[in-house]
Design an enzyme around this catalytic site. Structure first.
Site, PDB file in Angstrom:
ATOM      1  N   LYS A 213       0.844  -1.182   0.000  1.00 52.91           N
ATOM      2  CA  LYS A 213       0.000   0.000   0.000  1.00 52.91           C
ATOM      3  C   LYS A 213       0.883   1.237   0.000  1.00 52.91           C
ATOM      4  O   LYS A 213       1.444   1.622   1.025  1.00 52.91           O
ATOM      5  CB  LYS A 213      -0.923   0.052   1.215  1.00 52.91           C
ATOM      6  CG  LYS A 213      -1.984   1.155   1.088  1.00 52.91           C
ATOM      7  CD  LYS A 213      -2.632   1.504   2.396  1.00 52.91           C
ATOM      8  CE  LYS A 213      -2.211   2.848   2.906  1.00 52.91           C
ATOM      9  NZ  LYS A 213      -2.367   3.981   1.967  1.00 52.91           N
ATOM     10  N   GLY A 266       7.080   5.426   8.104  1.00 51.45           N
ATOM     11  CA  GLY A 266       6.023   6.414   8.304  1.00 51.45           C
ATOM     12  C   GLY A 266       6.121   7.010   9.689  1.00 51.45           C
ATOM     13  O   GLY A 266       7.192   7.032  10.300  1.00 51.45           O
ATOM     14  N   GLU A 294      10.788   1.993  10.224  1.00 48.60           N
ATOM     15  CA  GLU A 294      11.579   3.224  10.383  1.00 48.60           C
ATOM     16  C   GLU A 294      10.582   4.358  10.447  1.00 48.60           C
ATOM     17  O   GLU A 294       9.762   4.523   9.543  1.00 48.60           O
ATOM     18  CB  GLU A 294      12.569   3.383   9.231  1.00 48.60           C
ATOM     19  CG  GLU A 294      13.548   4.523   9.423  1.00 48.60           C
ATOM     20  CD  GLU A 294      13.134   5.777   8.683  1.00 48.60           C
ATOM     21  OE1 GLU A 294      12.763   6.771   9.373  1.00 48.60           O
ATOM     22  OE2 GLU A 294      13.165   5.778   7.448  1.00 48.60           O
ATOM     23  N   CYS A 328      12.887  12.108   7.008  1.00 44.02           N
ATOM     24  CA  CYS A 328      12.899  11.694   8.411  1.00 44.02           C
ATOM     25  C   CYS A 328      14.239  11.996   9.055  1.00 44.02           C
ATOM     26  O   CYS A 328      14.348  12.043  10.281  1.00 44.02           O
ATOM     27  CB  CYS A 328      12.544  10.214   8.536  1.00 44.02           C
ATOM     28  SG  CYS A 328      13.254   9.173   7.273  1.00 44.02           S
TER      29      CYS A 328
END
Length: 542
Positions: A213, A266, A294, A328
């Site tokens: 997804k 995410g 992560e 991130c």
């Protein structure tokens, strides 16, 4: 049947093209970008068992920097489509798992060469359009890093298979690295095209099958990933792409007996909720699912009084504002000693004021748009909070406008409070907060840094003093999974700096290293005895 022990091509990092004015790669990429921008709107289906699946629910795709422009649409699926994807994956599993490893390797080595050659401009252009990355950011992500993931993971796979136990005389001990029993759920983010593909490809390379997804805002480039997989020869059903709401997917997947693992990048909040959902269904599963994630970061730059002011300022502005701070690993908080601050401030403000902002099509723009309106509203809300605070001030940037695209100026903030809101909370946007401390408080300030955030993804120390560097490495050893000395805290390269963090930043299973691939196999020990005993009596009984 394989009658040889194959040696794979030696992996080397894909060279990053410069896209200098007048270069062939620049002309090709901008031409493809314009062609894709001006073509008729496309429709992206789901891919289940190799078949394109369409629905009545269409979701519009638009560039973040030009949100009135329609690039096309994708098809929103339902729980039934998730079930179909699981069935397709499980149906493909036996043939894919039993395929000789070198045949699986060949698929991804071919994918790497396709991306390095005929698909490079198309993949980069899609990432520029849908994720608003400038030319350079698209190149290092959608092309080079993804090529590196494919090539280096093949090399890591062979290293894992070669890791075998010793055998004493009269026996042969072997280790067999089997794919997990079931299917893997890959849940991927918008910000890196390479991560989206690798979260599917790494488990698949080890013989697993995938339900994928992608993030809604990354579907446009996800379509190109699937195109490359198909052309590379990935069999139908190995990777199944579904575009459904996250809770819809989770409700089906996390209740399925054959769920074998989650590969996730995410937010920390979402990852923790997924872990809870898996735990609540633990008795349902055939085995204990592998959970690899992560997540967020509140990444830092710690500056010592011996550092060079220009180096610090550049690490700040590059580390915080490349790709609008939507990494991130992006620098989000900086601790600067008062002796350096005047010069660091002068240079950093000057650099920020020189940054152009606009469409990726104009290659002079360093700053592009943030990903969507929700992100824009969140980041601008932080900026408004800063403007109304008594213990912080904006020294550069602070403007925002979403009339045409979701544009937010790179923003430098100075605070007198080391626990100010933007020193603690993940923003995921172009906002960098600086706390100025007294040089004598170097060690004390690192203690504040270490205790301020629940995250531990990336961080950097800027210093010339080797004792100061060594102290920082010790004091901050748990504060960052990727630690940089005299550099910005971004830009990890596959094969050079395996990437991942701990604490609230994830399971630290290091994408771009063999340890990540090990999470997607289950080892079986095989002992073969050549001359089998025929009497139960041992010599000591004589």
């Amino acid at each position: 049947m394989s009658l040889s022990i194959s040696t794979v091509p030696v992996a080397k990092n894909e060279p990053v093209k410069a896209y200098a004015p007048g270069s062939a790669e620049r002309e090709e990429l901008l031409s493809v970008y314009k062609k894709m921008y001006n073509q008729d709107p496309i429709e992206v289906p789901m891919y289940i068992g190799g078949k394109a699946v369409y629905t009545e629910d269409k979701v519009t795709m638009s560039p973040p920097h030009d949100h009135k422009k329609v690039l096309g649409s994708f098809n929103r699926g339902t729980a039934e489509h998730v079930s179909q994807a699981i069935d397709a994956a499980l149906q493909a599993k036996e043939a894919w798992a039993n395929l000789p490893w070198e045949q699986r390797a060949s698929v991804f080595l071919r994918a790497a060469d396709l991306l390095a050659g005929p698909y490079r401009a198309k993949m980069n252009a899609a990432t520029m359009l849908a994720q608003s990355k400038n030319v350079f950011q698209a190149e290092i992500d959608a092309a080079c890093e993804l090529i590196d993931f494919f090539r280096f993971n093949v090399q890591y796979m062979t290293q894992i298979y070669k890791d075998q136990p010793e055998s004493l005389p009269g026996m042969w001990n072997r280790l067999e690295y089997r794919p997990l029993e079931g299917f893997i759920f890959a849940l991927t983010p918008f910000n890196f095209t390479s991560i989206a593909a690798n979260l599917c490809a790494a488990p698949a390379m080890m013989g697993n099958v995938i339900v994928w997804k992608p993030a809604d805002s990354q579907v446009y480039s996800a379509e190109i990933i699937m195109e490359i997989f198909r052309e590379a020869g990935l069999p139908d059903g190995v990777v199944n792409m579904v575009t459904v709401d996250g809770p819809v997917a989770g409700d089906v997947i996390f209740r399925h007996r054959d769920f074998a693992g989650l590969h996730f990048t995410g937010s920390t909040g979402v990852f923790r909720q997924l872990w809870k959902n898996i735990a609540q269904n633990i008795e349902t599963y055939r085995s204990y699912p592998r959970i690899v994630g992560e997540t967020g970061g509140k990444d830092f730059i710690m500056v010592h009084e011996s550092a060079d002011a220009a180096e610090v300022a550049t690490a700040m502005t590059r580390g915080a504002f490349e790709f609008q701070g939507q990494k991130c690993s992006a620098a989000s908080r900086v601790y600067v000693p008062s002796n350096l601050w005047p010069e660091v401030k002068r240079i950093a403000v000057e650099q920020v004021k020189s940054m152009k902002m606009g469409s990726p099509e104009d290659t002079s723009n360093f700053i592009n748009a943030v990903i969507d309106e929700r992100s824009f509203d969140k980041i601008s809300g932080y900026i408004d909070h800063i403007k109304n605070a008594s213990d912080a001030e904006i020294i550069a940037g602070g403007g925002y406008d979403k009339s045409k695209g979701y544009f937010i100026e790179p923003t430098l903030v100075v605070t007198t409070n080391p626990h100010f809101k933007t020193m603690c909370e993940e923003i995921f946007g172009p906002v960098l907060t600086i706390y100025v401390y007294e040089p004598k408080d170097y060690e004390k300030t690192m203690e504040i840094l270490d205790s301020t955030s629940d995250y531990a993804l990336t961080g950097a120390i800027m210093a010339k003093d080797r004792y100061a560097i060594n102290l920082a490495m010790k004091k901050l050893e748990n504060a960052a999974g990727n630690f940089y000395i005299n550099d910005k805290p971004t830009g990890a390269v596959v094969g050079q700096q395996p990437f991942g963090g701990a604490r609230g930043s994830g399971t630290n299973d290091k994408a771009g290293a063999s340890m990540n691939l090990l999470r997607w196999v289950s080892a079986r020990t095989i002992k073969e005895t050549f001359v089998t005993p025929t009497d139960y009596r041992y010599p000591f009984l004589g």
